[in-house]
Design a protein around this motif. Sequence first.
Motif, PDB file in Angstrom:
ATOM      1  N   PHE A   7       0.870  -1.176   0.000  1.00 46.41           N
ATOM      2  CA  PHE A   7       0.000   0.000   0.000  1.00 46.41           C
ATOM      3  C   PHE A   7       0.904   1.223   0.000  1.00 46.41           C
ATOM      4  CE2 PHE A   7      -1.974  -3.588   2.065  1.00 46.41           C
ATOM      5  CZ  PHE A   7      -3.134  -3.715   1.335  1.00 46.41           C
ATOM      6  N   VAL A  55      -2.629   0.459  -4.439  1.00 45.66           N
ATOM      7  CA  VAL A  55      -2.442  -0.935  -4.049  1.00 45.66           C
ATOM      8  C   VAL A  55      -1.641  -1.610  -5.159  1.00 45.66           C
ATOM      9  CG1 VAL A  55      -3.579  -3.097  -3.437  1.00 45.66           C
ATOM     10  CG2 VAL A  55      -4.679  -0.909  -2.868  1.00 45.66           C
ATOM     11  N   CYS A  67      -8.437   5.356   3.258  1.00 38.61           N
ATOM     12  CA  CYS A  67      -8.752   5.054   4.655  1.00 38.61           C
ATOM     13  C   CYS A  67      -8.906   6.394   5.364  1.00 38.61           C
ATOM     14  CB  CYS A  67      -7.611   4.227   5.267  1.00 38.61           C
ATOM     15  SG  CYS A  67      -7.888   3.747   6.983  1.00 38.61           S
ATOM     16  N   PHE A 109      -4.826  -5.228   4.520  1.00 41.79           N
ATOM     17  CA  PHE A 109      -4.788  -3.846   4.996  1.00 41.79           C
ATOM     18  C   PHE A 109      -5.459  -3.720   6.362  1.00 41.79           C
ATOM     19  CE2 PHE A 109      -6.361   0.491   5.360  1.00 41.79           C
ATOM     20  CZ  PHE A 109      -5.239   1.239   5.028  1.00 41.79           C
TER      21      PHE A 109
END
Length: 161
Positions: A7, A55, A67, A109
Motif C-alpha cells: 500500500f 495498491v 482510509c 490492509f
Amino acid sequence: MAVTYTFRPMTTADLPLIRRWLGGADVREWWGDPDEQFALVSGDLDEPAMDQFIVLAGQQPLGYLQCYRLTAWNTGFGPQPEGTRGIDQFIGESDMIGRGHGSAFIRQFVDEKLREGLPRMVTDPDPLNPRAIRAYEKAGFVRDRMVETPDGVALLMVRDQ
C-alpha cells in the motif's frame, strides 16, 4: 503462490493513473462520474482525515484504497468506537477483477490496522453491489445495517479487532 500486496501512499504523480482507472467501466459503474470522482480523489491529497494508497500486487499497480477518519461527512454511520476508520477501494485494472484480489488486499490492509490498535474499520458499499459486499465479507466484515449517506442508501459493514 500467495500475492504480496503493498500500500504505497498516493502522490500527485499517481493522478494520471487514477484518472484512467476512474474512467474504466467497472469503476465507473459504482463510483460514478469519472470527472467528479477525480476532483474528489485528487482534492483529498491534502485532506488530513484521508489516507490514500495505490495498491500494488507484487510490483503491479492494481487499485486504489482510501482510509479515513470518521468526520462530519460520515454522520450517518451513527456512534462508533473512538478511533474507528472507514475504507473505500476499487480495483482499477479490469483484468484483475474477479480473481480474489479485492478481498485479499482488504483483509491484509485491515489486519495490519487492527494489529496497530485500530478498534474498528467500517465500509459502506452500495447494497446493489454484490461483488463488493462479497469481497468485504470474505475480508472479515459483517453486515451491520442500512445507512443514509450523501451518496444515498448504503450497507454499513464493520470489522472489529
